[in-house]
Design an enzyme around this catalytic site. Structure first.
Site, PDB file in Angstrom:
ATOM      1  N   LYS A 105      -6.456   3.187   3.008  1.00  0.00           N
ATOM      2  CA  LYS A 105      -5.016   3.216   2.718  1.00  0.00           C
ATOM      3  C   LYS A 105      -4.694   4.360   1.744  1.00  0.00           C
ATOM      4  O   LYS A 105      -3.683   5.042   1.886  1.00  0.00           O
ATOM      5  CB  LYS A 105      -4.554   1.877   2.127  1.00  0.00           C
ATOM      6  CG  LYS A 105      -4.586   0.704   3.089  1.00  0.00           C
ATOM      7  CD  LYS A 105      -3.626   0.842   4.262  1.00  0.00           C
ATOM      8  CE  LYS A 105      -2.165   0.706   3.885  1.00  0.00           C
ATOM      9  NZ  LYS A 105      -1.294   0.740   5.095  1.00  0.00           N
ATOM     10  N   THR A 139      -0.139   0.021  -0.292  1.00  0.00           N
ATOM     11  CA  THR A 139      -0.500  -1.215  -0.982  1.00  0.00           C
ATOM     12  C   THR A 139      -0.883  -0.937  -2.432  1.00  0.00           C
ATOM     13  O   THR A 139      -1.358   0.165  -2.755  1.00  0.00           O
ATOM     14  CB  THR A 139      -1.697  -1.875  -0.259  1.00  0.00           C
ATOM     15  OG1 THR A 139      -2.235  -2.901  -1.078  1.00  0.00           O
ATOM     16  CG2 THR A 139      -2.807  -0.879   0.053  1.00  0.00           C
ATOM     17  N   ASP A 140      -0.745  -1.952  -3.281  1.00  0.00           N
ATOM     18  CA  ASP A 140      -1.181  -1.794  -4.674  1.00  0.00           C
ATOM     19  C   ASP A 140      -2.699  -1.627  -4.783  1.00  0.00           C
ATOM     20  O   ASP A 140      -3.208  -1.186  -5.808  1.00  0.00           O
ATOM     21  CB  ASP A 140      -0.694  -2.976  -5.540  1.00  0.00           C
ATOM     22  CG  ASP A 140      -1.191  -4.330  -5.080  1.00  0.00           C
ATOM     23  OD1 ASP A 140      -1.917  -4.413  -4.067  1.00  0.00           O
ATOM     24  OD2 ASP A 140      -0.857  -5.334  -5.757  1.00  0.00           O
ATOM     25  N   GLU A 141      -3.420  -1.976  -3.701  1.00  0.00           N
ATOM     26  CA  GLU A 141      -4.889  -1.889  -3.764  1.00  0.00           C
ATOM     27  C   GLU A 141      -5.386  -0.461  -3.927  1.00  0.00           C
ATOM     28  O   GLU A 141      -6.540  -0.249  -4.292  1.00  0.00           O
ATOM     29  CB  GLU A 141      -5.522  -2.518  -2.515  1.00  0.00           C
ATOM     30  CG  GLU A 141      -5.249  -4.003  -2.439  1.00  0.00           C
ATOM     31  CD  GLU A 141      -6.186  -4.773  -1.521  1.00  0.00           C
ATOM     32  OE1 GLU A 141      -7.276  -4.275  -1.201  1.00  0.00           O
ATOM     33  OE2 GLU A 141      -5.816  -5.891  -1.159  1.00  0.00           O
ATOM     34  N   TYR A 146     -11.172  -0.820   3.019  1.00  0.00           N
ATOM     35  CA  TYR A 146      -9.741  -0.967   3.344  1.00  0.00           C
ATOM     36  C   TYR A 146      -8.892  -0.135   2.387  1.00  0.00           C
ATOM     37  O   TYR A 146      -8.075   0.685   2.808  1.00  0.00           O
ATOM     38  CB  TYR A 146      -9.325  -2.445   3.274  1.00  0.00           C
ATOM     39  CG  TYR A 146      -7.822  -2.633   3.189  1.00  0.00           C
ATOM     40  CD1 TYR A 146      -7.000  -2.377   4.278  1.00  0.00           C
ATOM     41  CD2 TYR A 146      -7.211  -3.043   1.991  1.00  0.00           C
ATOM     42  CE1 TYR A 146      -5.617  -2.522   4.195  1.00  0.00           C
ATOM     43  CE2 TYR A 146      -5.834  -3.193   1.899  1.00  0.00           C
ATOM     44  CZ  TYR A 146      -5.038  -2.932   2.997  1.00  0.00           C
ATOM     45  OH  TYR A 146      -3.672  -3.076   2.910  1.00  0.00           O
TER      46      TYR A 146
HETATM   47  P1  NAD Z   1      -1.301  -7.470   9.838  1.00  0.00           P
HETATM   48  O1  NAD Z   1      -2.770  -7.313   9.984  1.00  0.00           O
HETATM   49  O2  NAD Z   1      -0.687  -8.828   9.845  1.00  0.00           O
HETATM   50  O3  NAD Z   1      -0.566  -6.635  10.985  1.00  0.00           O
HETATM   51  C1  NAD Z   1      -0.982  -5.372  11.385  1.00  0.00           C
HETATM   52  C2  NAD Z   1      -0.290  -5.031  12.706  1.00  0.00           C
HETATM   53  O4  NAD Z   1      -0.664  -3.698  13.080  1.00  0.00           O
HETATM   54  C3  NAD Z   1      -0.703  -5.938  13.866  1.00  0.00           C
HETATM   55  O5  NAD Z   1       0.422  -6.326  14.624  1.00  0.00           O
HETATM   56  C4  NAD Z   1      -1.617  -5.053  14.709  1.00  0.00           C
HETATM   57  O6  NAD Z   1      -1.614  -5.378  16.098  1.00  0.00           O
HETATM   58  C5  NAD Z   1      -1.034  -3.678  14.439  1.00  0.00           C
HETATM   59  N1  NAD Z   1      -2.009  -2.593  14.655  1.00  0.00           N
HETATM   60  C6  NAD Z   1      -3.284  -2.541  14.188  1.00  0.00           C
HETATM   61  N2  NAD Z   1      -3.868  -1.403  14.603  1.00  0.00           N
HETATM   62  C7  NAD Z   1      -2.936  -0.717  15.314  1.00  0.00           C
HETATM   63  C8  NAD Z   1      -2.930   0.527  15.994  1.00  0.00           C
HETATM   64  N3  NAD Z   1      -4.034   1.299  16.048  1.00  0.00           N
HETATM   65  N4  NAD Z   1      -1.807   0.936  16.611  1.00  0.00           N
HETATM   66  C9  NAD Z   1      -0.691   0.160  16.597  1.00  0.00           C
HETATM   67  N5  NAD Z   1      -0.641  -1.048  15.993  1.00  0.00           N
HETATM   68  C10 NAD Z   1      -1.753  -1.472  15.355  1.00  0.00           C
HETATM   69  O7  NAD Z   1      -0.918  -6.679   8.506  1.00  0.00           O
HETATM   70  P2  NAD Z   1       0.203  -6.978   7.405  1.00  0.00           P
HETATM   71  O8  NAD Z   1      -0.340  -7.878   6.390  1.00  0.00           O
HETATM   72  O9  NAD Z   1       1.469  -7.260   8.080  1.00  0.00           O
HETATM   73  O10 NAD Z   1       0.296  -5.536   6.728  1.00  0.00           O
HETATM   74  C11 NAD Z   1       1.165  -4.544   7.247  1.00  0.00           C
HETATM   75  C12 NAD Z   1       1.054  -3.294   6.413  1.00  0.00           C
HETATM   76  O11 NAD Z   1       1.418  -3.566   5.069  1.00  0.00           O
HETATM   77  C13 NAD Z   1      -0.342  -2.689   6.365  1.00  0.00           C
HETATM   78  O12 NAD Z   1      -0.224  -1.296   6.415  1.00  0.00           O
HETATM   79  C14 NAD Z   1      -0.882  -3.140   5.019  1.00  0.00           C
HETATM   80  O13 NAD Z   1      -1.812  -2.219   4.532  1.00  0.00           O
HETATM   81  C15 NAD Z   1       0.373  -3.163   4.180  1.00  0.00           C
HETATM   82  N6  NAD Z   1       0.397  -4.115   3.054  1.00  0.00           N
HETATM   83  C16 NAD Z   1       0.088  -5.420   3.244  1.00  0.00           C
HETATM   84  C17 NAD Z   1       0.182  -6.322   2.181  1.00  0.00           C
HETATM   85  C18 NAD Z   1      -0.113  -7.786   2.364  1.00  0.00           C
HETATM   86  O14 NAD Z   1      -0.115  -8.527   1.388  1.00  0.00           O
HETATM   87  N7  NAD Z   1      -0.344  -8.286   3.563  1.00  0.00           N
HETATM   88  C19 NAD Z   1       0.577  -5.870   0.927  1.00  0.00           C
HETATM   89  C20 NAD Z   1       0.869  -4.502   0.765  1.00  0.00           C
HETATM   90  C21 NAD Z   1       0.792  -3.659   1.845  1.00  0.00           C
HETATM   91  O1  TDX Z   2     -11.059 -17.432   1.925  1.00  0.00           O
HETATM   92  C1  TDX Z   2     -10.650 -16.751   0.964  1.00  0.00           C
HETATM   93  N1  TDX Z   2     -10.974 -17.131  -0.303  1.00  0.00           N
HETATM   94  C2  TDX Z   2     -10.604 -16.426  -1.408  1.00  0.00           C
HETATM   95  O2  TDX Z   2     -10.933 -16.829  -2.524  1.00  0.00           O
HETATM   96  C3  TDX Z   2      -9.853 -15.550   1.135  1.00  0.00           C
HETATM   97  C4  TDX Z   2      -9.460 -15.083   2.488  1.00  0.00           C
HETATM   98  C5  TDX Z   2      -9.487 -14.850   0.000  1.00  0.00           C
HETATM   99  N2  TDX Z   2      -9.865 -15.268  -1.234  1.00  0.00           N
HETATM  100  C6  TDX Z   2      -9.444 -14.470  -2.413  1.00  0.00           C
HETATM  101  C7  TDX Z   2      -9.753 -12.999  -2.346  1.00  0.00           C
HETATM  102  C8  TDX Z   2      -8.600 -12.379  -3.122  1.00  0.00           C
HETATM  103  O3  TDX Z   2      -8.896 -12.387  -4.510  1.00  0.00           O
HETATM  104  O4  TDX Z   2      -8.010 -14.544  -2.455  1.00  0.00           O
HETATM  105  C9  TDX Z   2      -7.433 -13.312  -2.873  1.00  0.00           C
HETATM  106  C10 TDX Z   2      -6.490 -12.823  -1.795  1.00  0.00           C
HETATM  107  O5  TDX Z   2      -7.267 -12.459  -0.676  1.00  0.00           O
HETATM  108  P1  TDX Z   2      -6.617 -11.866   0.661  1.00  0.00           P
HETATM  109  O6  TDX Z   2      -5.587 -12.819   1.163  1.00  0.00           O
HETATM  110  O7  TDX Z   2      -7.721 -11.456   1.575  1.00  0.00           O
HETATM  111  O8  TDX Z   2      -5.806 -10.612   0.093  1.00  0.00           O
HETATM  112  P2  TDX Z   2      -6.247  -9.306  -0.747  1.00  0.00           P
HETATM  113  O9  TDX Z   2      -7.678  -9.015  -0.600  1.00  0.00           O
HETATM  114  O10 TDX Z   2      -5.699  -9.475  -2.139  1.00  0.00           O
HETATM  115  O11 TDX Z   2      -5.413  -8.173   0.047  1.00  0.00           O
HETATM  116  C11 TDX Z   2      -4.035  -8.422   0.435  1.00  0.00           C
HETATM  117  O12 TDX Z   2      -3.139  -7.787  -0.437  1.00  0.00           O
HETATM  118  C12 TDX Z   2      -3.025  -6.391  -0.399  1.00  0.00           C
HETATM  119  C13 TDX Z   2      -3.768  -7.969   1.866  1.00  0.00           C
HETATM  120  O13 TDX Z   2      -4.671  -8.591   2.753  1.00  0.00           O
HETATM  121  C14 TDX Z   2      -3.839  -6.474   1.983  1.00  0.00           C
HETATM  122  O14 TDX Z   2      -3.517  -6.061   3.312  1.00  0.00           O
HETATM  123  C15 TDX Z   2      -2.841  -5.875   1.015  1.00  0.00           C
HETATM  124  O15 TDX Z   2      -2.923  -4.482   1.019  1.00  0.00           O
END
Ligand code: NAD
Ligand code: TDX
Length: 339
Positions: A157, A125-127, A153
């Site tokens: 990562k 992730t970019d985080e 988190y």
């Molecule tokens: P999500 O929380 O929607 O899904 C995570 C999945 O992993 C779920 O299906 C969960 O059951 C499974 N899981 C959790 N723990 C596990 C374990 N111990 N063994 C096997 N499976 C397990 O997450 P997401 O938003 O789809 O993110 C997926 C990946 O992409 C993550 O690694 C996250 O860090 C990365 N990522 C997410 C974003 C974003 O914006 N959501 C952006 C960049 C990177």
């Molecule tokens: O209720 C809310 N109110 C609010 O203002 C929530 C849930 C979030 N926020 C803000 C926090 C952040 O600035 O919105 C922004 C986005 O929040 P999230 O959806 O929780 O995402 P973020 O914290 O940016 O992280 C996401 O992007 C990078 C994903 O959850 C991560 O898994 C990924 O790595």
């Protein structure tokens, strides 16, 4: 090829499963997922009838289960999406993030070392780069930006990224890493900003914006993330990190106002609440490397993607209504009441 997608019952992983089944009909896609609160078999319902798809319930941090996966499925490729992914939950309970995101990744890498693998791809992730100041719109994260994490988190990562690189160098495991900006689209779990705001607005509930809502995120439609990972698997250079993002920066308040506007709901639903602890100010990806080396370009603009996403939530109410009527209610209460 046998491609194992860990975390494939979650948001991005499930979109990737569908993307691969459609674009690579000669490959077998095996989803390996623990089905935590964020994993949902209903999300994979449409894949179950595809002969190239298999679901296995398992935990990446359980060595025995992971070794069984390798022995029985003989993966050529692992794409590791499995993770605890929500920053707010990591602030509540860091240890689970260390177990899944760090130990889990190391156990997968150990299995790659023991049984062999053609490619281990770590979805990062970019985080991991920390944040950028709001008053320097000229700054972006490149692959050379230092790791500088803010939340448990992102620290977990970043640790997983370091381990992945260490296993690549020390044991010659063919690894690649991608670091993507914020995704949005179908099957996004309702705890995250965009689905939470769409669902609350549809239910005429308050929209809890942290602080002033001026923090900036760089949004990418999930399918564009999937196409980037696919390209990295095909043509990416082993040992390399690729940033993924499409220059769609928006402040949170802009995103929330856009959602309200599209849904025809009043801005009086917005409620400013106490800020997230350690809240990252701005994320912004420089995707030059993946664009120039692999020819990747995102297809969906934010204005199209947000409409498509809202339409999906309107057409798939039963998917999210089931989620928000369960354990999610306790989470919501814990996180947002008296905030
Ligand atoms: P999500 O929380 O929607 O899904 C995570 C999945 O992993 C779920 O299906 C969960 O059951 C499974 N899981 C959790 N723990 C596990 C374990 N111990 N063994 C096997 N499976 C397990 O997450 P997401 O938003 O789809 O993110 C997926 C990946 O992409 C993550 O690694 C996250 O860090 C990365 N990522 C997410 C974003 C974003 O914006 N959501 C952006 C960049 C990177
Ligand atoms: O209720 C809310 N109110 C609010 O203002 C929530 C849930 C979030 N926020 C803000 C926090 C952040 O600035 O919105 C922004 C986005 O929040 P999230 O959806 O929780 O995402 P973020 O914290 O940016 O992280 C996401 O992007 C990078 C994903 O959850 C991560 O898994 C990924 O790595």
């Amino acid at each position: 090829m046998n491609i194992v997608v860990t975390g494939g019952a979650g948001f991005i992983g499930s979109n990737f499963v569908y993307y691969m089944l459609e674009n690579h009909p000669d490959d077998k896609i095996i989803c390996y997922d623990k089905l935590t609160y964020a994993g949902n078999l209903e999300t994979l319902e449409k894949a179950q009838s595809n002969k190239n798809f298999k679901f296995i319930k398992g935990d990446i941090s359980n060595r025995e289960e992971v070794e069984k996966l390798f022995i029985e499925e003989k993966p050529d490729v692992i794409v590791n999406f499995a993770a605890e992914s929500h920053v707010d939950r990591s602030i509540e309970e860091p240890e689970l993030f260390l177990k899944t995101n760090i130990i889990g990744t190391s156990i997968l890498l150990d299995a790659c070392k023991k049984f062999g693998i053609k490619r281990f791809h770590q979805v990062s992730t970019d985080e991991v780069y920390g944040d950028l100041p709001l008053d320097r719109p000229d700054l972006f994260f490149t692959e050379k930006t230092n790791l500088h994490t803010s939340s448990p988190y992102s620290a977990s990562k970043a640790s997983a990224d370091l381990l992945t690189m260490a296993y690549g160098r020390t044991y010659n495991i063919p690894i690649t890493i991608s670091r993507c900006s914020n995704n949005y689209g179908p099957y996004h779990f309702p705890e995250k900003l965009i689905p939470l705001m769409i669902i609350n607005a549809l239910n005429d509930k308050k929209l809890p914006v942290y602080g002033e809502g001026l923090n900036v995120r760089d949004w990418l439609y999930v399918e564009d993330h999937c196409s980037a990972i696919d390209l990295i698997l095909q043509n990416g250079k082993v040992g390399e990190v690729y940033n993924i993002g499409g220059h769609n920066e928006r402040s949170n308040i802009e995103v929330v106002e856009t959602i309200l506007h599209i849904l025809g709901k009043p801005e009086t639903l917005i409620e400013h609440v106490t800020d997230r602890k350690g809240h990252d100010l701005r994320y912004a990806i420089d995707p030059t490397k993946i664009e120039e080396e692999l020819g990747w370009t995102p297809k969906t603009s934010f204005s199209d993607g947000i409409r498509k996403t809202i339409d999906w939530y309107l057409e798939n109410k039963s998917w999210w209504e089931k989620i928000i009527s369960g354990e999610y209610q306790n989470y919501y209460e814990r996180m947002y009441s008296n905030r």
